[in-house]
Design a protein around this motif. Structure first.
Motif, short mmCIF file in Angstrom:
data_model
loop_
_atom_site.label_atom_id
_atom_site.label_comp_id
_atom_site.label_asym_id
_atom_site.label_seq_id
_atom_site.Cartn_x
_atom_site.Cartn_y
_atom_site.Cartn_z
N PRO A 70 0.80 -1.23 0.00
CA PRO A 70 0.00 0.00 0.00
C PRO A 70 0.83 1.27 0.00
O PRO A 70 1.98 1.28 0.46
CB PRO A 70 -0.83 -0.11 1.28
N HIS A 71 0.22 2.32 -0.51
CA HIS A 71 0.78 3.67 -0.48
C HIS A 71 -0.35 4.64 -0.14
O HIS A 71 -1.53 4.27 -0.19
CB HIS A 71 1.35 4.06 -1.85
N CYS B 277 3.64 10.13 0.44
CA CYS B 277 3.12 8.87 0.95
C CYS B 277 3.48 8.81 2.42
O CYS B 277 4.66 8.86 2.77
CB CYS B 277 3.73 7.70 0.19
N HIS C 140 5.90 5.98 3.26
CA HIS C 140 7.27 6.02 2.72
C HIS C 140 7.60 7.50 2.49
O HIS C 140 7.24 8.06 1.46
CB HIS C 140 7.37 5.25 1.40
CU CU Z 1 4.30 4.52 -0.12
#
Ligand code: CU
Length: 96
Positions: free
Chosen positions: A48-49, A83, A86
């Motif tokens: 997932p993001h 994100c 991340h």
């Molecule tokens: Cu991500």
């Protein structure tokens, strides 16, 4: 059809833009749209993001693999987003 009607049709024709999330990147990283246009983020990674505006103007929350999330841009401005899973993944949505 009159010119006036044609102009009206043109103004009402909102577009849809695709941002592909793949290999930990937003592609394209910078996208310019007009008010009323729809932006679709599609996640082609295996995990997932999110697409989350720094300003909180929009937040997809988790987009699962092979899933997408769409947002209709209403307010002009420049919206850096990231994100949240991340932090190196960054993009900018510009709404004219
Ligand atoms: Cu991500």
């Amino acid at each position: 059809m009159s010119a006036t009607l044609l102009a009206g049709v043109s103004d009402a024709a909102a577009k849809t833009y695709l941002i592909v999330i793949e290999q930990m990147r937003f592609d394209p990283p910078v996208l310019t749209v007009h008010r009323g246009d729809r932006v679709v983020w599609v996640n082609r990674d295996l995990f997932p993001h999110t697409a989350s505006a720094m300003s909180k103007a929009f937040d997809s929350h988790e987009i699962s693999p092979d899933a997408s999330w769409s947002y209709v841009a209403r307010r002009p401005g420049s919206y850096p987003y990231m994100c949240t899973l991340h932090s190196t993944m960054r993009g900018t949505l510009i709404v004219q």
